[in-house]
Design a protein around this motif. Structure first.
Motif, PDB file in Angstrom:
ATOM      1  N   UNK A  79       0.832  -1.194   0.000  1.00 18.64           N
ATOM      2  CA  UNK A  79       0.000   0.000   0.000  1.00 18.64           C
ATOM      3  C   UNK A  79       0.871   1.252   0.000  1.00 18.64           C
ATOM      4  N   UNK A  80       0.378   2.298  -0.630  1.00 20.57           N
ATOM      5  CA  UNK A  80       1.015   3.602  -0.518  1.00 20.57           C
ATOM      6  C   UNK A  80       0.620   4.190   0.830  1.00 20.57           C
ATOM      7  N   UNK A  81       1.579   4.696   1.577  1.00 15.09           N
ATOM      8  CA  UNK A  81       1.320   5.110   2.946  1.00 15.09           C
ATOM      9  C   UNK A  81       2.009   6.433   3.270  1.00 15.09           C
ATOM     10  N   UNK A 131       5.154  10.011 -18.722  1.00 15.72           N
ATOM     11  CA  UNK A 131       5.495   9.964 -17.298  1.00 15.72           C
ATOM     12  C   UNK A 131       6.244   8.697 -16.924  1.00 15.72           C
ATOM     13  N   UNK A 132       6.099   7.632 -17.698  1.00 17.43           N
ATOM     14  CA  UNK A 132       6.825   6.401 -17.378  1.00 17.43           C
ATOM     15  C   UNK A 132       8.329   6.625 -17.524  1.00 17.43           C
ATOM     16  N   UNK A 133       8.732   7.267 -18.618  1.00 12.03           N
ATOM     17  CA  UNK A 133      10.154   7.575 -18.810  1.00 12.03           C
ATOM     18  C   UNK A 133      10.642   8.587 -17.778  1.00 12.03           C
ATOM     19  N   UNK A 134       9.821   9.588 -17.513  1.00 12.72           N
ATOM     20  CA  UNK A 134      10.211  10.648 -16.590  1.00 12.72           C
ATOM     21  C   UNK A 134      10.505  10.099 -15.206  1.00 12.72           C
ATOM     22  N   UNK A 135       9.611   9.233 -14.709  1.00  9.96           N
ATOM     23  CA  UNK A 135       9.748   8.750 -13.338  1.00  9.96           C
ATOM     24  C   UNK A 135      10.657   7.541 -13.234  1.00  9.96           C
ATOM     25  N   UNK A 136      11.000   6.951 -14.334  1.00 11.78           N
ATOM     26  CA  UNK A 136      11.798   5.730 -14.288  1.00 11.78           C
ATOM     27  C   UNK A 136      13.213   5.924 -14.778  1.00 11.78           C
ATOM     28  N   UNK A 137      13.484   5.421 -15.945  1.00  7.39           N
ATOM     29  CA  UNK A 137      14.848   5.317 -16.458  1.00  7.39           C
ATOM     30  C   UNK A 137      15.578   6.655 -16.551  1.00  7.39           C
ATOM     31  N   UNK A 138      14.934   7.658 -17.114  1.00  9.16           N
ATOM     32  CA  UNK A 138      15.643   8.925 -17.353  1.00  9.16           C
ATOM     33  C   UNK A 138      15.966   9.653 -16.056  1.00  9.16           C
ATOM     34  N   UNK A 139      15.022   9.700 -15.139  1.00  7.24           N
ATOM     35  CA  UNK A 139      15.276  10.344 -13.855  1.00  7.24           C
ATOM     36  C   UNK A 139      16.424   9.640 -13.122  1.00  7.24           C
ATOM     37  N   UNK A 140      16.400   8.310 -13.136  1.00  3.80           N
ATOM     38  CA  UNK A 140      17.456   7.534 -12.477  1.00  3.80           C
ATOM     39  C   UNK A 140      18.807   7.767 -13.128  1.00  3.80           C
ATOM     40  N   UNK A 141      18.828   7.806 -14.465  1.00  8.03           N
ATOM     41  CA  UNK A 141      20.092   8.013 -15.179  1.00  8.03           C
ATOM     42  C   UNK A 141      20.683   9.389 -14.898  1.00  8.03           C
ATOM     43  N   UNK A 142      19.849  10.403 -14.817  1.00  8.74           N
ATOM     44  CA  UNK A 142      20.338  11.753 -14.540  1.00  8.74           C
ATOM     45  C   UNK A 142      21.014  11.805 -13.171  1.00  8.74           C
ATOM     46  N   UNK A 143      20.319  11.328 -12.148  1.00  8.82           N
ATOM     47  CA  UNK A 143      20.898  11.357 -10.808  1.00  8.82           C
ATOM     48  C   UNK A 143      22.122  10.442 -10.719  1.00  8.82           C
ATOM     49  N   UNK A 167       9.848   4.739  -6.041  1.00  5.73           N
ATOM     50  CA  UNK A 167       9.461   5.021  -7.421  1.00  5.73           C
ATOM     51  C   UNK A 167       7.970   5.286  -7.578  1.00  5.73           C
ATOM     52  N   UNK A 168       7.136   4.504  -6.877  1.00  7.37           N
ATOM     53  CA  UNK A 168       5.701   4.732  -7.003  1.00  7.37           C
ATOM     54  C   UNK A 168       5.309   6.094  -6.457  1.00  7.37           C
ATOM     55  N   UNK A 169       5.979   6.501  -5.374  1.00  8.96           N
ATOM     56  CA  UNK A 169       5.686   7.811  -4.800  1.00  8.96           C
ATOM     57  C   UNK A 169       6.146   8.921  -5.739  1.00  8.96           C
ATOM     58  N   UNK A 212      11.235  18.194  -0.556  1.00 11.60           N
ATOM     59  CA  UNK A 212      10.097  18.924  -1.130  1.00 11.60           C
ATOM     60  C   UNK A 212       9.134  17.988  -1.819  1.00 11.60           C
ATOM     61  N   UNK A 213       9.672  17.025  -2.574  1.00 12.03           N
ATOM     62  CA  UNK A 213       8.812  16.024  -3.223  1.00 12.03           C
ATOM     63  C   UNK A 213       8.071  15.218  -2.173  1.00 12.03           C
ATOM     64  N   UNK A 214       8.784  14.837  -1.106  1.00  8.42           N
ATOM     65  CA  UNK A 214       8.160  14.069  -0.020  1.00  8.42           C
ATOM     66  C   UNK A 214       6.966  14.825   0.557  1.00  8.42           C
ATOM     67  N   UNK A 215       7.152  16.099   0.840  1.00  7.80           N
ATOM     68  CA  UNK A 215       6.088  16.885   1.463  1.00  7.80           C
ATOM     69  C   UNK A 215       4.872  17.014   0.550  1.00  7.80           C
ATOM     70  N   UNK A 216       5.123  17.195  -0.744  1.00  9.52           N
ATOM     71  CA  UNK A 216       4.017  17.289  -1.709  1.00  9.52           C
ATOM     72  C   UNK A 216       3.219  15.983  -1.748  1.00  9.52           C
ATOM     73  N   UNK A 217       3.942  14.863  -1.796  1.00 16.16           N
ATOM     74  CA  UNK A 217       3.281  13.564  -1.891  1.00 16.16           C
ATOM     75  C   UNK A 217       2.530  13.253  -0.597  1.00 16.16           C
ATOM     76  N   UNK A 218       3.136  13.604   0.551  1.00 18.97           N
ATOM     77  CA  UNK A 218       2.486  13.354   1.837  1.00 18.97           C
ATOM     78  C   UNK A 218       1.140  14.055   1.923  1.00 18.97           C
ATOM     79  N   UNK A 219       1.105  15.310   1.511  1.00 23.34           N
ATOM     80  CA  UNK A 219      -0.156  16.059   1.535  1.00 23.34           C
ATOM     81  C   UNK A 219      -1.209  15.361   0.698  1.00 23.34           C
TER      82      UNK A 219
END
Length: 229
Positions: A79-81, A131-143, A167-169, A212-219
Motif C-alpha cells: 500500500x502507498x502510505x 510519465x513512465x520515462x520521466x519517473x523511471x529510467x531517465x530520472x534515475x540516469x540523470x541522478x 518510485x511509485x511515490x 520537497x517532493x516528499x512533502x508534496x506527496x504526503x499532503x
C-alpha cells in the motif's frame, strides 16, 4: 506475454531478474495496484516460467518494499502510505547528498555533458507527457550520472534500494502533486551547481529537492486517506 522467449536476453539476465523486472514494471506503472494479490501460479503461467523464479522475484521485490507477504494471504503489492514516506525520502535525502558530496569534485566535463543530455531527454519526455520515462529510467540516469564519481559502492547500493522503494511515490508526485512542472527547473539548478563545483550548495539543494517532493506527496496521500474514511 512470452517473457522468456528471447535467448539473447537470458544470456545476460537470470529468469528471476527478468520476472522481477516484469512484475516491478507492472507495480510501478499501476497495472498492479496497491493491495492486489500476486498469485504465483498465475504469474508463472503468464510469464512462461516455473513458480520458483516467480517466488524468488517476489522475495526480491519484498526487499525493495514493493511486495508484502502475509500469513494465509500470500504476496500483495504494498500500500502507498503517508506514514511510510517520511523514512524512505529522509534516508534518500541523506544518502544521495552523501554520494553527491563525494562525486561532485570528481565529475568530468564529459560527465556533465552526459548528464545534460539525459536531462534534455527527460525534459522532452515531460513535454510529451511520457510519465513512465520521466519517473523511471531517465530520472534515475540523470541522478546516477551526478553520483557516478563518488566511489562509495555500499552507499550507492543503499541509494538504489531506496530509489526503487520510492518510485511509485515519485510517479505520484509527477502525475498528481505538481512534480511535472517543478522537476525540470530543479534538475537544471542542481546540474548548474554541480558544474560550478558548489558542493555544499548542490548537496543542500538536492536535500530540498527530495524533501520537497516528499512533502508534496504526503499532503496528497493524507488527503486521499482522509477521503476514504
Amino acid at each position: 506475454m512470452q517473457l522468456l522467449g528471447t535467448t539473447k536476453v537470458i544470456e545476460h539476465k537470470t529468469r528471476t531478474q527478468l520476472v522481477a523486472e516484469a512484475i516491478r514494471a507492472k507495480i510501478l506503472s499501476g497495472e498492479i495496484k496497491a493491495g492486489d494479490p500476486l498469485r504465483q501460479a498465475a504469474l508463472a503461467t503468464e510469464m512462461n516460467v516455473s513458480r520458483i523464479p516467480v517466488r524468488e522475484a517476489l522475495l526480491q521485490l519484498e526487499a525493495e518494499g514493493l511486495v508484502n507477504f502475509e500469513a494465509h494471504k500470500g504476496a500483495t503489492a504494498t500500500q502507498l502510505s503517508a506514514s511510510q514516506i517520511d523514512e524512505i525520502f529522509d534516508l534518500r535525502a541523506l544518502l544521495e547528498a552523501e554520494l553527491l558530496s563525494h562525486s561532485i569534485k570528481n565529475l568530468t566535463n564529459q560527465d556533465l555533458i552526459d548528464a545534460e543530455l539525459v536531462l534534455t531527454e527527460l525534459e522532452s519526455a515531460m513535454e510529451a507527457g511520457d510519465t513512465h520515462l520521466v519517473t523511471g529510467n531517465l530520472n534515475s540516469r540523470f541522478h546516477a550520472k551526478l553520483y557516478s564519481r563518488a566511489q562509495r559502492p555500499q552507499t550507492r547500493e543503499l541509494v538504489d534500494i531506496y530509489s526503487k522503494n520510492s518510485e511509485r511515490y515519485v510517479r505520484m508526485h509527477i502525475l498528481l502533486a505538481g512534480g511535472l512542472t517543478t522537476a525540470p527547473e530543479e534538475h537544471r539548478t542542481l546540474l548548474d551547481l554541480c558544474r560550478a563545483k558548489e558542493t555544499n550548495k548542490a548537496c543542500d539543494f538536492l536535500k530540498k529537492h527530495i524533501v520537497g517532493a516528499k512533502n508534496d506527496i504526503k499532503k496528497l496521500l493524507i488527503k486521499i486517506e482522509d477521503e476514504k474514511k
